[in-house]
Motif scaffolding. Structure first.
Motif, PDB file in Angstrom:
ATOM      1  N   VAL A  48       0.836  -1.199   0.000  1.00 23.08           N
ATOM      2  CA  VAL A  48       0.000   0.000   0.000  1.00 23.08           C
ATOM      3  C   VAL A  48       0.873   1.253   0.000  1.00 23.08           C
ATOM      4  N   SER A  49       1.965   1.212   0.740  1.00 21.32           N
ATOM      5  CA  SER A  49       2.872   2.368   0.801  1.00 21.32           C
ATOM      6  C   SER A  49       3.453   2.691  -0.569  1.00 21.32           C
ATOM      7  N   ARG A  50       3.769   1.675  -1.338  1.00 22.16           N
ATOM      8  CA  ARG A  50       4.353   1.905  -2.666  1.00 22.16           C
ATOM      9  C   ARG A  50       3.312   2.489  -3.630  1.00 22.16           C
ATOM     10  N   LEU A  51       2.079   2.069  -3.490  1.00 20.22           N
ATOM     11  CA  LEU A  51       1.023   2.658  -4.319  1.00 20.22           C
ATOM     12  C   LEU A  51       0.808   4.129  -3.948  1.00 20.22           C
ATOM     13  N   ILE A  52       0.818   4.403  -2.648  1.00 16.90           N
ATOM     14  CA  ILE A  52       0.654   5.792  -2.187  1.00 16.90           C
ATOM     15  C   ILE A  52       1.845   6.633  -2.630  1.00 16.90           C
ATOM     16  N   ALA A  53       3.047   6.077  -2.511  1.00 20.21           N
ATOM     17  CA  ALA A  53       4.259   6.812  -2.896  1.00 20.21           C
ATOM     18  C   ALA A  53       4.210   7.228  -4.360  1.00 20.21           C
ATOM     19  N   LYS A  54       3.768   6.321  -5.208  1.00 14.76           N
ATOM     20  CA  LYS A  54       3.682   6.618  -6.640  1.00 14.76           C
ATOM     21  C   LYS A  54       2.699   7.753  -6.894  1.00 14.76           C
ATOM     22  N   GLY A  55       1.544   7.698  -6.242  1.00 10.44           N
ATOM     23  CA  GLY A  55       0.545   8.747  -6.417  1.00 10.44           C
ATOM     24  C   GLY A  55       0.983  10.067  -5.819  1.00 10.44           C
ATOM     25  N   LEU A  56       1.661  10.018  -4.669  1.00  9.18           N
ATOM     26  CA  LEU A  56       2.140  11.248  -4.031  1.00  9.18           C
ATOM     27  C   LEU A  56       3.185  11.949  -4.887  1.00  9.18           C
ATOM     28  N   ALA A  57       4.041  11.178  -5.518  1.00  8.16           N
ATOM     29  CA  ALA A  57       5.077  11.764  -6.377  1.00  8.16           C
ATOM     30  C   ALA A  57       4.429  12.577  -7.500  1.00  8.16           C
ATOM     31  N   GLU A  58       3.362  12.040  -8.056  1.00  6.91           N
ATOM     32  CA  GLU A  58       2.654  12.752  -9.129  1.00  6.91           C
ATOM     33  C   GLU A  58       1.909  13.968  -8.570  1.00  6.91           C
ATOM     34  N   GLU A  59       1.355  13.809  -7.382  1.00  7.75           N
ATOM     35  CA  GLU A  59       0.561  14.878  -6.777  1.00  7.75           C
ATOM     36  C   GLU A  59       1.423  16.031  -6.271  1.00  7.75           C
ATOM     37  N   LEU A  60       2.596  15.719  -5.685  1.00  7.82           N
ATOM     38  CA  LEU A  60       3.436  16.747  -5.062  1.00  7.82           C
ATOM     39  C   LEU A  60       4.588  17.216  -5.941  1.00  7.82           C
ATOM     40  N   GLY A  61       4.843  16.493  -7.022  1.00 12.46           N
ATOM     41  CA  GLY A  61       5.897  16.930  -7.944  1.00 12.46           C
ATOM     42  C   GLY A  61       7.301  16.644  -7.464  1.00 12.46           C
ATOM     43  N   PRO A 258       7.117  12.562  12.170  1.00 12.46           N
ATOM     44  CA  PRO A 258       7.687  12.789  13.505  1.00 12.46           C
ATOM     45  C   PRO A 258       6.951  13.924  14.219  1.00 12.46           C
ATOM     46  N   ALA A 259       6.850  13.846  15.528  1.00  8.95           N
ATOM     47  CA  ALA A 259       6.212  14.910  16.311  1.00  8.95           C
ATOM     48  C   ALA A 259       6.939  16.230  16.054  1.00  8.95           C
ATOM     49  N   GLY A 260       6.178  17.288  15.951  1.00  9.41           N
ATOM     50  CA  GLY A 260       6.769  18.596  15.691  1.00  9.41           C
ATOM     51  C   GLY A 260       6.737  18.994  14.232  1.00  9.41           C
ATOM     52  N   THR A 261       6.317  18.098  13.369  1.00 15.94           N
ATOM     53  CA  THR A 261       6.172  18.443  11.956  1.00 15.94           C
ATOM     54  C   THR A 261       5.134  19.554  11.833  1.00 15.94           C
ATOM     55  N   PRO A 262       5.430  20.639  11.124  1.00 16.82           N
ATOM     56  CA  PRO A 262       4.498  21.765  11.033  1.00 16.82           C
ATOM     57  C   PRO A 262       3.089  21.348  10.594  1.00 16.82           C
ATOM     58  N   GLU A 263       2.095  21.884  11.250  1.00 18.04           N
ATOM     59  CA  GLU A 263       0.706  21.523  10.955  1.00 18.04           C
ATOM     60  C   GLU A 263       0.326  21.759   9.490  1.00 18.04           C
ATOM     61  N   PRO A 264       0.780  22.870   8.859  1.00 19.04           N
ATOM     62  CA  PRO A 264       0.436  23.056   7.438  1.00 19.04           C
ATOM     63  C   PRO A 264       0.965  21.925   6.551  1.00 19.04           C
ATOM     64  N   ILE A 265       2.146  21.389   6.887  1.00 23.56           N
ATOM     65  CA  ILE A 265       2.703  20.285   6.104  1.00 23.56           C
ATOM     66  C   ILE A 265       1.899  19.013   6.334  1.00 23.56           C
ATOM     67  N   VAL A 266       1.539  18.751   7.585  1.00 18.01           N
ATOM     68  CA  VAL A 266       0.723  17.581   7.908  1.00 18.01           C
ATOM     69  C   VAL A 266      -0.614  17.657   7.170  1.00 18.01           C
ATOM     70  N   ALA A 267      -1.212  18.849   7.176  1.00 19.73           N
ATOM     71  CA  ALA A 267      -2.495  19.038   6.485  1.00 19.73           C
ATOM     72  C   ALA A 267      -2.344  18.836   4.983  1.00 19.73           C
ATOM     73  N   GLN A 268      -1.220  19.321   4.435  1.00 23.73           N
ATOM     74  CA  GLN A 268      -0.968  19.151   3.000  1.00 23.73           C
ATOM     75  C   GLN A 268      -0.800  17.679   2.644  1.00 23.73           C
ATOM     76  N   LEU A 269      -0.092  16.956   3.476  1.00 27.35           N
ATOM     77  CA  LEU A 269       0.106  15.518   3.241  1.00 27.35           C
ATOM     78  C   LEU A 269      -1.215  14.764   3.336  1.00 27.35           C
ATOM     79  N   HIS A 270      -2.030  15.105   4.327  1.00 31.46           N
ATOM     80  CA  HIS A 270      -3.339  14.461   4.482  1.00 31.46           C
ATOM     81  C   HIS A 270      -4.190  14.667   3.229  1.00 31.46           C
ATOM     82  N   LYS A 271      -4.209  15.889   2.759  1.00 36.88           N
ATOM     83  CA  LYS A 271      -5.007  16.220   1.581  1.00 36.88           C
ATOM     84  C   LYS A 271      -4.502  15.472   0.347  1.00 36.88           C
ATOM     85  N   ALA A 272      -3.172  15.428   0.188  1.00 27.64           N
ATOM     86  CA  ALA A 272      -2.587  14.771  -0.985  1.00 27.64           C
ATOM     87  C   ALA A 272      -2.832  13.257  -0.957  1.00 27.64           C
TER      88      ALA A 272
END
Length: 323
Positions: A48-61, A258-272
């Motif tokens: 599942v991680s590899r499928l997500i990784a492939k899609g994230l690469a396309e989504e995040l550039g 990891p704890a302390g990751t900026p909330e905007p980045i976490v939100a961006q990852l969730h959305k992607a």
């Protein structure tokens, strides 16, 4: 005039300080992202991680790399990510083991609720109790009766204490009031291979990885661990209806940072990730393997889910056998 210039200068500096972090976050990602899978390659989390990784690469550039760091029921890779720079470039792919291991393993080396920033659940998978075809017990009831008469003789494989399969077996043995022999491996794929080969009697495994062996008659499915029958195995009864009422254990997969990751980045990852997993072709691909896509409504919602899961596993770890 001098005072006015000083005030303007202070405003410019203050604005720069306020905008700087936002601009840095907005630029994310600027380099490759690494998803650490703390388990051996070949399992559901890895797939599942590899499928997500492939899609994230396309989504995040940016390229998204999956790195396997197996060992100690996922503790080794998980500890590494807990110590990683909380900048959004190192993520962790997990299953129930992430929450259950600290409840069963002394000095696990991390706190699942304090050392990580929840991003999202990605899917859930029914588990199935499968045995080598040579095992004479064809039902859960018969297996329990044999185990009660022969303590410690029924062997089951898993990827270690606190792992997904171990927890399912532990919950099973405690509710049934039996004692089984645990055989640990570095990864679930190796454990499954030995069950197919007859070196170990049975395993609690995810439907997605055991399914092909069941269809090829290399493994016998005794029961699924969900409260209702699995869509992919409609003829296989649940553990609860097979002689152990109230039994249920469902595997989830998820992504954390990891704890302390900026909330905007976490939100961006969730959305992607949510966008990647919303693709019909990907959902159909996973569904065909018994995997149900399940994305958390928000990082906060997933955090609450983890809290409840931690309470559940802590309760199981403290419960005496047979209770």
């Amino acid at each position: 005039m001098i005072m006015r210039l000083r005030v303007l200068g202070a405003l410019v500096v203050g604005t720069a300080c306020a905008v700087g972090p936002l601009q840095a976050t907005a630029a994310y990602p600027e380099k490759s992202i690494r998803i650490v899978v703390p388990l051996a390659a070949g399992g559901t989390v890895d797939m599942v991680s590899r499928l997500i990784a492939k899609g994230l690469a396309e989504e995040l550039g940016q390229s998204v790399i999956v790195e396997n760091k197996p060992g100690a029921s996922g503790l080794i890779g998980t500890r590494d990510v807990a110590k990683a720079n909380p900048d959004g470039y190192t993520l962790l792919a997990v299953a129930n083991t992430f929450v259950s291991a600290p409840a069963f393993v002394p000095n696990a080396g991390y706190d699942p609720l304090k050392d990580f920033a929840p991003v999202t659940q990605t899917c859930q998978i029914p588990m199935v109790l499968v045995a080598n075809p040579s095992v004479p017990q064809h039902t859960v009831k018969a297996l329990i009766e044999y185990a009660r008469a022969h303590p410690g003789e029924v062997s089951f494989g898993s990827s270690g204490v606190g792992s997904t399969g171990y927890i399912a077996a532990e919950l099973f043995s405690r509710q049934a009031g039996i004692k089984m022999l645990s055989v640990s491996y570095k990864g679930n794929a190796q454990a499954l291979t030995d069950v197919v080969g007859g070196q170990v009697m049975m395993i609690f495994d995810q439907v997605s990885t055991s399914g092909p062996y069941i269809k090829a008659n290399k493994l016998r499915a005794l029961a699924v661990t969900t409260s209702t029958r699995a869509v992919s195995l409609p003829d296989v009864p649940t553990v609860a209806e097979s002689g152990l009422p109230g039994y249920e254990d469902v595997t989830f997969n998820a992504i954390l940072a990891p704890a302390g990751t900026p909330e905007p980045i976490v939100a961006q990852l969730h959305k992607a990730i949510a966008k990647v997993l919303s693709q019909p072709a990907l959902r159909d691909q996973l569904s065909g393997q018994g995997i149900e896509v399940k994305v958390s409504d928000s990082p906060e919602a997933f955090g609450s889910y983890l809290e409840q899961a931690a309470k559940k596993y802590s309760g199981i770890a403290q419960r005496p056998a047979g209770s």
